[in-house]
Structure formats: structure tokens, C-alpha cells
Design a protein around this motif. Sequence first.
Motif, short mmCIF file in Angstrom:
data_model
loop_
_atom_site.label_atom_id
_atom_site.label_comp_id
_atom_site.label_asym_id
_atom_site.label_seq_id
_atom_site.Cartn_x
_atom_site.Cartn_y
_atom_site.Cartn_z
N TYR A 169 1.74 10.89 3.54
CA TYR A 169 0.84 11.89 2.97
C TYR A 169 1.48 12.62 1.78
O TYR A 169 0.82 13.35 1.07
CB TYR A 169 0.46 12.93 4.03
CG TYR A 169 1.66 13.61 4.64
CD1 TYR A 169 2.24 14.71 4.04
CD2 TYR A 169 2.24 13.11 5.81
CE1 TYR A 169 3.36 15.32 4.59
CE2 TYR A 169 3.35 13.71 6.37
CZ TYR A 169 3.91 14.82 5.76
OH TYR A 169 5.02 15.40 6.30
N LYS B 289 -5.75 3.25 2.50
CA LYS B 289 -5.96 4.69 2.54
C LYS B 289 -6.39 5.11 3.94
O LYS B 289 -7.07 4.35 4.64
CB LYS B 289 -6.91 5.16 1.46
CG LYS B 289 -8.30 4.65 1.52
CD LYS B 289 -9.06 5.17 0.31
CE LYS B 289 -10.42 4.50 0.22
NZ LYS B 289 -11.17 4.93 -0.94
N PHE C 163 -6.97 8.82 6.73
CA PHE C 163 -7.28 10.24 6.84
C PHE C 163 -6.74 10.77 8.16
O PHE C 163 -6.98 10.19 9.22
CB PHE C 163 -8.80 10.45 6.76
CG PHE C 163 -9.22 11.88 6.78
CD1 PHE C 163 -8.98 12.70 5.68
CD2 PHE C 163 -9.88 12.40 7.87
CE1 PHE C 163 -9.39 14.03 5.70
CE2 PHE C 163 -10.29 13.73 7.89
CZ PHE C 163 -10.05 14.54 6.80
N TRP D 265 -5.49 13.42 3.46
CA TRP D 265 -5.58 12.02 3.05
C TRP D 265 -4.19 11.47 2.78
O TRP D 265 -3.28 12.21 2.40
CB TRP D 265 -6.43 11.88 1.78
CG TRP D 265 -7.89 11.96 2.08
CD1 TRP D 265 -8.68 13.06 2.02
CD2 TRP D 265 -8.72 10.89 2.53
NE1 TRP D 265 -9.95 12.75 2.40
CE2 TRP D 265 -10.01 11.42 2.72
CE3 TRP D 265 -8.50 9.54 2.79
CZ2 TRP D 265 -11.09 10.63 3.15
CZ3 TRP D 265 -9.56 8.75 3.20
CH2 TRP D 265 -10.84 9.30 3.39
N ALA E 197 -1.93 9.45 -4.92
CA ALA E 197 -3.33 9.55 -4.49
C ALA E 197 -4.24 8.78 -5.44
O ALA E 197 -5.15 8.06 -5.01
CB ALA E 197 -3.74 11.02 -4.42
N HIS F 175 -3.75 4.93 -5.06
CA HIS F 175 -4.30 4.36 -3.81
C HIS F 175 -5.79 4.62 -3.66
O HIS F 175 -6.37 4.26 -2.63
CB HIS F 175 -3.53 4.90 -2.61
CG HIS F 175 -2.14 4.38 -2.53
ND1 HIS F 175 -1.83 3.08 -2.17
CD2 HIS F 175 -0.95 4.99 -2.77
CE1 HIS F 175 -0.53 2.92 -2.19
NE2 HIS F 175 0.03 4.04 -2.56
N LEU G 3 -7.52 7.53 -3.40
CA LEU G 3 -7.95 8.58 -2.47
C LEU G 3 -9.12 9.35 -3.09
O LEU G 3 -9.32 9.32 -4.31
CB LEU G 3 -6.79 9.51 -2.15
CG LEU G 3 -5.58 8.86 -1.46
CD1 LEU G 3 -4.61 9.93 -0.98
CD2 LEU G 3 -5.99 7.98 -0.30
N TYR H 229 -10.23 15.40 -3.08
CA TYR H 229 -8.91 15.69 -2.53
C TYR H 229 -7.89 15.81 -3.67
O TYR H 229 -7.06 16.71 -3.69
CB TYR H 229 -8.50 14.60 -1.54
CG TYR H 229 -7.22 14.90 -0.79
CD1 TYR H 229 -7.20 15.86 0.22
CD2 TYR H 229 -6.04 14.22 -1.07
CE1 TYR H 229 -6.03 16.15 0.91
CE2 TYR H 229 -4.88 14.50 -0.39
CZ TYR H 229 -4.88 15.47 0.61
OH TYR H 229 -3.73 15.75 1.29
#
Length: 141
Positions: free
Chosen positions: A6, A28, A30, A59, A121, A124, A126, A130
Motif C-alpha cells: 500500500y 490492484k 483494496f 488501495w 498508484a 497500477h 488505482l 484515491y
Amino acid sequence: MLLFAYGTLMDIEKAGRILKSRIKTARKAFLPNHELVFNVESTFGTGNPNVREGGDGVWGVVYEVDEKVVRKLDETSPEYRRVEVDVLIDDKPVKAWTYVGKKTANVPPDRSCIERIIRGARAHGLPEDYIKKLEELLQSL
């Protein structure tokens, strides 16, 4: 083994350096009912990333790695401990290992950590909302 990243380990450059070519897959994921905080004190007096219970969720990325990688992280990250968490991948619950801070402090977030998390992030894929929260945190420092 599944490893939920994370923090700065989402950054592809850092992950490549630390995990080498031992990543089998990266997806990914959560972590519900948790929040991202920056309260593991670095040698510079700033906060490294951590997760704690409560919040809207965090995420990250689940890497499939071999046990050697996890043992290496255990050795090279003495300020963190490995715990098993329930993450969601494509809305399906999956057990994965992650790292949480052993000792926390009230320190300001480390800008470079947030920058690496944002880079990871984006790389990937995300969710944009976020990433926007992370960018707002960075701008507030």
C-alpha cells in the motif's frame, strides 16, 4: 505467497529493486475498513506509510511472490511487522500478508513517500479519486 503493498513498494522502480524478478503477478487490491497514515518515524523525523483499522479503505497492489521475498522484507524492515489481512481483488476476498508499523509517532508525512505512492498508484491503475486524495495530501504539506 500474496503480499499487499500500500506504500512505497507500489512504486515499480522500488519494487523492482527490492523484489527483483521474483514478482509473479501484480493486481490492484483494496483493504476495506482501514486508512493510510504516515506515522512510522523515519531516520529523518518524518512519517513513513502505515495502515490502521478504521477509515474508508486503502488501495494497493497484491504481488504474488515466493517466501524468500517475504523473509527478506521481514529482515530489512525491522520497524514493521508482517500481518495477514483480508483484501478484495475484483470484489473477491483474498488473504494476503502486509506490513504494519510496530511503533507509531506523531510526525509529518514524508513527501518522497507520498510521491512514490502516487507514482505506483498511477502505474497500477488505482482509482483516480484515491490518487487525487494522495495528491491533495502532498499539496497540503
